[in-house]
Motif scaffolding. Sequence first.
Motif, PDB file in Angstrom:
ATOM      1  N   UNK A 422       0.807  -1.066  -0.054  1.00  0.00           N
ATOM      2  CA  UNK A 422      -0.006  -0.013  -0.016  1.00  0.00           C
ATOM      3  C   UNK A 422       0.885   1.228  -0.155  1.00  0.00           C
ATOM      4  N   UNK A 423       2.128   1.004   0.452  1.00  0.00           N
ATOM      5  CA  UNK A 423       3.071   2.308   0.770  1.00  0.00           C
ATOM      6  C   UNK A 423       3.374   2.813  -0.761  1.00  0.00           C
ATOM      7  N   UNK A 424       3.324   1.781  -1.638  1.00  0.00           N
ATOM      8  CA  UNK A 424       3.735   2.023  -3.157  1.00  0.00           C
ATOM      9  C   UNK A 424       2.830   2.780  -4.048  1.00  0.00           C
ATOM     10  N   UNK A 425       1.576   2.918  -3.472  1.00  0.00           N
ATOM     11  CA  UNK A 425       0.490   3.542  -4.126  1.00  0.00           C
ATOM     12  C   UNK A 425       1.120   5.259  -4.405  1.00  0.00           C
ATOM     13  N   UNK A 426       1.065   5.548  -5.696  1.00  0.00           N
ATOM     14  CA  UNK A 426       1.511   7.017  -6.053  1.00  0.00           C
ATOM     15  C   UNK A 426       0.355   7.894  -5.615  1.00  0.00           C
ATOM     16  N   UNK A 427       0.617   9.041  -5.324  1.00  0.00           N
ATOM     17  CA  UNK A 427      -0.352   9.928  -4.882  1.00  0.00           C
ATOM     18  C   UNK A 427      -0.773  10.832  -6.247  1.00  0.00           C
ATOM     19  N   UNK A 428      -2.127  10.793  -6.560  1.00  0.00           N
ATOM     20  CA  UNK A 428      -2.426  11.337  -7.526  1.00  0.00           C
ATOM     21  C   UNK A 428      -3.769  12.222  -7.198  1.00  0.00           C
ATOM     22  N   UNK A 429      -3.207  13.738  -7.037  1.00  0.00           N
ATOM     23  CA  UNK A 429      -4.253  14.537  -6.291  1.00  0.00           C
ATOM     24  C   UNK A 429      -5.593  14.664  -6.845  1.00  0.00           C
ATOM     25  N   UNK A 430      -5.792  14.427  -8.272  1.00  0.00           N
ATOM     26  CA  UNK A 430      -7.002  14.493  -8.475  1.00  0.00           C
ATOM     27  C   UNK A 430      -7.895  13.325  -8.058  1.00  0.00           C
ATOM     28  N   UNK A 431      -7.387  12.464  -7.966  1.00  0.00           N
ATOM     29  CA  UNK A 431      -8.240  11.134  -7.312  1.00  0.00           C
ATOM     30  C   UNK A 431      -8.317  10.927  -5.863  1.00  0.00           C
ATOM     31  N   UNK A 432      -7.655  11.970  -5.107  1.00  0.00           N
ATOM     32  CA  UNK A 432      -7.807  11.759  -3.623  1.00  0.00           C
ATOM     33  C   UNK A 432      -9.177  11.730  -3.273  1.00  0.00           C
ATOM     34  N   UNK A 433     -10.393  12.413  -3.711  1.00  0.00           N
ATOM     35  CA  UNK A 433     -11.781  12.331  -3.287  1.00  0.00           C
ATOM     36  C   UNK A 433     -12.326  10.825  -3.439  1.00  0.00           C
ATOM     37  N   UNK A 434     -11.762  10.108  -4.413  1.00  0.00           N
ATOM     38  CA  UNK A 434     -12.247   8.796  -4.653  1.00  0.00           C
ATOM     39  C   UNK A 434     -11.458   7.651  -3.783  1.00  0.00           C
ATOM     40  N   UNK A 435     -10.541   7.898  -3.233  1.00  0.00           N
ATOM     41  CA  UNK A 435      -9.828   6.989  -2.430  1.00  0.00           C
ATOM     42  C   UNK A 435     -10.884   6.060  -1.498  1.00  0.00           C
ATOM     43  N   UNK A 436     -10.741   4.684  -1.674  1.00  0.00           N
ATOM     44  CA  UNK A 436     -11.611   3.970  -0.827  1.00  0.00           C
ATOM     45  C   UNK A 436     -11.225   4.011   0.658  1.00  0.00           C
ATOM     46  N   UNK A 437     -12.028   4.149   1.597  1.00  0.00           N
ATOM     47  CA  UNK A 437     -11.796   3.648   3.005  1.00  0.00           C
ATOM     48  C   UNK A 437     -11.459   2.410   3.437  1.00  0.00           C
ATOM     49  N   UNK A 438     -10.108   2.202   3.974  1.00  0.00           N
ATOM     50  CA  UNK A 438      -9.607   1.051   4.387  1.00  0.00           C
ATOM     51  C   UNK A 438      -9.855   0.861   5.789  1.00  0.00           C
ATOM     52  N   UNK A 439     -10.759   0.401   6.630  1.00  0.00           N
ATOM     53  CA  UNK A 439     -10.719   0.144   7.906  1.00  0.00           C
ATOM     54  C   UNK A 439      -9.358  -0.465   8.313  1.00  0.00           C
ATOM     55  N   UNK A 440      -8.617  -0.419   9.632  1.00  0.00           N
ATOM     56  CA  UNK A 440      -7.501  -0.772  10.083  1.00  0.00           C
ATOM     57  C   UNK A 440      -7.877  -2.281  10.429  1.00  0.00           C
ATOM     58  N   UNK A 441      -6.811  -3.269  10.072  1.00  0.00           N
ATOM     59  CA  UNK A 441      -6.853  -4.464  10.231  1.00  0.00           C
ATOM     60  C   UNK A 441      -6.502  -4.729  11.867  1.00  0.00           C
TER      61      UNK A 441
END
Length: 461
Positions: A422-441
Amino acid sequence: MTDLITLAELGAPLAAIGGAAYVRHANPAAYWSTVGLPVSVARLLASYSSTMDACGLTVAPSRLRVLAIKATSRRETRPVPPRRGIIRPTTTGLCVRLRLAPGQEPADVAASAERLRHAWGVHGVYVKDVKPGVVELRLIGFDVLRKVRMPRRIEDGFLKVPVALREDATAFLRDYRAVPHELVLGATLSGKSMYLRNLITGLARQSVALVGVDCKRGVEPAPFASRFAALATDPGEAAELLPVLVKEMEDRYDLIKARQGIAPGTPDEEITSDAWGLPESERPVPIVLFVDEVAELFLVASRKDEERRDEMVTHLIRLAQLGRAAGIYLEVCGQRFGAELGKGATMLRAQLTGRVCHRVNDEASAKMALGDIAPEAVDASCAIPAELPGLAVAGDTSGGWSRIRTPYLSLAAAAAICRDTAHLAPDVPALTPFRPYVPPVVLDSPQPVPTARLASSTPED
């Protein structure tokens, strides 16, 4: 007493034959290494000239050769087969290179592949063009798609994912630089989800932004949400996400034009360069868009939804036509895809260069995916049995195709890979509002497992 001695003498050979038959069924690779390889090599060496002559792969000897034979011996001159190189054994078969005689071409050898298979007693013969005048015969000793084992050495790279195994025992690479967009078809339980699972986990290890559109409430990509940069789970969210991707594509075109000195008013269609021509420090990260069950985007329940449907399809077509140069790639999946879905379906399919067709419920679905590639590919996809999930026919619009099968990857293992990367996911500012919520494990404390359960449990197949 004599009868007992005779039975005892016959017992050892019968046991050896029975053991060999069992190993051939249970472990084809071990049988090939111990029995099949020596036998096939002996057949090839003993019958090479006669087999090539029977297949029409021989040519008349040169005049110099005829004069030399007549001067040194009285034997009759015979047609000359292609010159054979060194036989190189492999774990799945053997390879041998042939130097073609003048006037021959690789298509001549490929047309005789089935005859060579029967003559040398192997599972399959595949021809590869190495260089002008030289071809490589790859003989496969057993059905490598029955139990998939990926090769140990795979020449992968950025945006290249070894997602399946070909029938010639080589890895099937999903190369987005060579084949930017792909259509994946398959009925329920055909292995389509396993194909996507291997593809997502392969891309998760790279610096690539993953975007998902799944109108089935996101049940397919939900376990991998930690690695996704954006995710839409219904048609309403998809109608909001797709315009953002189109705007991101247009911004990348503006960046290319500004960096290369192209006039700002130049239409996007006239730009021949792409994002890969930019310096690495300015190059935007690639985006791979996964559209699962694409038919859900086309289907409408009322006239009120038709306008939204047409807008989403238009955005998909624009991404398919212009997205490659901006580093945006499409992976469109579904059970059925054709003109009956509605306006724009045929135009979208025409932009999807790669085609992967798993087992489908009707011949028309196979023709949708492979009909414009090769008629024999359609026949091969219709012959996929239900007991071999993951088996598919892969091709592209250049006309080439082959049978492939995806290795098994459990859902838990795939989700763990996405969490770890997950830490390798690049940051695309335009897509930030659509980032899915991932509950902590939340890790529960391990519970002791009864001894009886350990004794009766079996590893997952």
